[in-house]
Design an enzyme around this catalytic site. Structure first.
Site, mmCIF file in Angstrom:
data_model
loop_
_atom_site.group_PDB
_atom_site.id
_atom_site.type_symbol
_atom_site.label_atom_id
_atom_site.label_comp_id
_atom_site.label_asym_id
_atom_site.label_seq_id
_atom_site.Cartn_x
_atom_site.Cartn_y
_atom_site.Cartn_z
ATOM 1 N N ARG A 289 37.391 53.721 31.253
ATOM 2 C CA ARG A 289 38.781 53.503 31.054
ATOM 3 C C ARG A 289 39.619 53.760 32.316
ATOM 4 N NH1 ARG A 289 42.296 56.262 28.405
ATOM 5 N NH2 ARG A 289 40.882 56.620 26.730
ATOM 6 N N TYR B 132 53.813 29.684 33.105
ATOM 7 C CA TYR B 132 52.673 29.901 32.076
ATOM 8 C C TYR B 132 53.312 30.127 30.940
ATOM 9 C CZ TYR B 132 48.348 31.047 30.121
ATOM 10 O OH TYR B 132 47.229 31.211 28.975
ATOM 11 N N ASP C 86 53.374 35.511 40.811
ATOM 12 C CA ASP C 86 52.103 35.068 39.994
ATOM 13 C C ASP C 86 51.347 34.102 41.142
ATOM 14 O OD1 ASP C 86 50.101 33.809 38.612
ATOM 15 O OD2 ASP C 86 51.095 33.912 36.656
ATOM 16 N N LYS D 80 40.709 32.279 36.411
ATOM 17 C CA LYS D 80 40.771 30.941 36.992
ATOM 18 C C LYS D 80 40.185 31.187 38.333
ATOM 19 C CE LYS D 80 43.670 30.678 33.424
ATOM 20 N NZ LYS D 80 45.193 30.757 33.586
HETATM 21 C C1 LIG Z 1 46.091 31.519 32.722
HETATM 22 C C2 LIG Z 1 47.333 31.936 33.488
HETATM 23 C C3 LIG Z 1 47.743 33.279 32.956
HETATM 24 C C4 LIG Z 1 47.207 34.186 32.114
HETATM 25 O O1 LIG Z 1 45.913 34.709 32.351
HETATM 26 P P1 LIG Z 1 44.841 34.799 31.159
HETATM 27 O O2 LIG Z 1 43.793 35.436 32.126
HETATM 28 O O3 LIG Z 1 44.372 33.586 30.633
HETATM 29 O O4 LIG Z 1 45.148 36.028 30.336
HETATM 30 C C5 LIG Z 1 49.166 33.846 33.579
HETATM 31 N N1 LIG Z 1 49.532 33.132 34.685
HETATM 32 C C6 LIG Z 1 48.901 31.929 34.955
HETATM 33 C C7 LIG Z 1 49.871 31.021 36.193
HETATM 34 C C8 LIG Z 1 47.884 31.171 34.515
HETATM 35 O O5 LIG Z 1 47.420 30.180 34.780
#
Ligand SMILES: *Cc1c(COP(=O)(O)O)cnc(C)c1O
Length: 377
Positions: free
Chosen positions: A46, A98, A168, A193
């Site tokens: 962890r 998001y 982000d 992603k």
């Molecule tokens: C998918 C996404 C998230 C969240 O990520 P997860 O891996 O699904 O928890 C945050 N910001 C953006 C822009 C995203 O596309």
């Protein structure tokens, strides 16, 4: 080392003497101590695990940060980040977010007494600053409306007012956009992603410049237990090796499809930062080295938009983005369903809006699939 080489070779640290080309998966929860008060550098997974550490060092290098932390999901990364703030603190956040981030802020963080103001334009962000404001949180380009914000401009504003700037960077990745070099303090990723890139695992990241902030986030991640597992760390490392190659190809195909969509009579609007008609095209040209592979487009009528979702064959109707398989999403019912209807509609997230994540298939096959899905029968 150049970006492409860094993607392939990563941070370069060696953890064993076998000559293994692929970083080993240290599938161990705990690590034996040589003696009392001694450590190999690893105590409990962890806190840190060698496979995760290799991934974190690689991502820090790719984003130009001093440190990076890997989390089990993008949402685990944002959840951990929000523990930096205390009751009474105020954040200014992009007015197109998001859906999961919006849900966290407006349904959970508010219960802890943290306040938020939604703003799109930097001048509106400046006007929203109060003595309680602690940070500005940007998504650029935004999900799903593809709004672009001038990061350097907001960074100057944040620095002048003593605020942290969080960006982000999920949609463009460090291959196309490096927010830390434009003045941001924290970069956030859903590694699920493009970084992972194969629609086969979930991950999240926070990348930072200041060592003190990194130490604070490490304390939080260890305390909250939001870390990424060793095998998933390895999957993201494997995905990163082809990040530059995938994005180069995916972007090329996305540009072709965006131009094709513009010619279609069924399509009312195409939102892709690489189109000269995009309102923020000039900002994108200044702050990014590419436009990515996400396209949002509006169909003239809702029935036809729903038909497309039901008829696509090669393109999969599924949530998520950034992988080698092209996916089409219906933001109003999927990723952004939890945003209040009035707020959603005001942003243009309506029943006619579709979001396409362009994968690695041939452009001609994707266009043929969209053509048959759009045909009125
Ligand atoms: C998918 C996404 C998230 C969240 O990520 P997860 O891996 O699904 O928890 C945050 N910001 C953006 C822009 C995203 O596309």
């Amino acid at each position: 080392m150049d970006f492409e080489s860094l993607c392939v070779h990563g941070s370069g640290k060696k953890y064993d003497h076998t000559g293994a080309i692929s970083v080993p998966i240290f599938q161990s929860a705990t690590f034996a101590h040589p003696g009392v008060g001694e450590s190999t550098g690893y105590d409990y997974s962890r806190t840190q695990n060698p496979t995760r550490e290799y991934l974190e060092h690689t991502l820090a290098a790719l984003e130009g940060g001093t440190d990076a932390l890997a989390f089990s999901t993008g949402m685990a990364a944002v959840t951990t980040l929000m523990e930096l703030f205390a009751p009474g603190d105020h954040l200014i956040v992009s007015d197109d977010l998001y859906g999961g981030t919006h849900r966290l802020f407006f349904q959970l963080s508010v219960k802890k007494g943290i306040k938020f103001t939604l703003a799109g334009d930097p001048s509106l962000m400046e006007a929203a600053i109060t003595p309680a404001t602690k940070a500005i949180f940007l998504e650029t380009p935004t999900n799903p409306m593809m709004q672009v914000t001038d990061i350097a401009k907001v960074a100057r504003l944040a620095a002048a007012r003593g605020l942290r700037l969080i960006v982000d960077n999920t949609f463009l990745t460090p291959y196309f956009q490096r927010p830390l070099s434009l003045g941001a303090d924290v970069v956030l990723h859903s590694g699920t992603k493009y970084l992972g890139g194969h629609n086969d695992t979930l991950a999240g990241f926070l990348v930072v410049k200041e060592p003190e902030l990194a130490a604070r986030l490490r304390f939080l991640a260890n305390t909250m237990g939001t870390c990424l597992a060793p095998f998933d760390s390895w999957l993201i490392l494997r995905g990163l090796k082809t990040l530059a190659a995938r994005l180069t190809w995916q972007q090329k195909t996305a540009a072709t499809i965006a131009a094709w969509l513009l010619t279609r009579p069924e399509v009312a609007a195409v939102r892709y930062p690489g189109l000269k008609s995009h309102p923020d095209y000039a900002i994108s040209c200044r702050q990014t080295s590419g436009f990515g592979a996400m396209i949002s487009f509006e169909i003239r009528d809702e029935a036809l938009a729903r038909q497309v979702l039901g008829r696509v064959k090669l393109i999969q109707f599924a949530e998520s983005l950034g992988g080698v398989e092209s996916l089409i999403t219906y933001p109003t019912l999927q990723t952004h369903a939890d945003i209040p209807a009035a707020e959603r509609e005001a942003k243009g997230i309506n029943g006619r809006l579709l979001r396409l994540s362009v994968g690695l298939e041939a452009a001609a096959d994707l266009i043929a699939d969209l053509t048959q899905a759009l045909a009125r029968r």
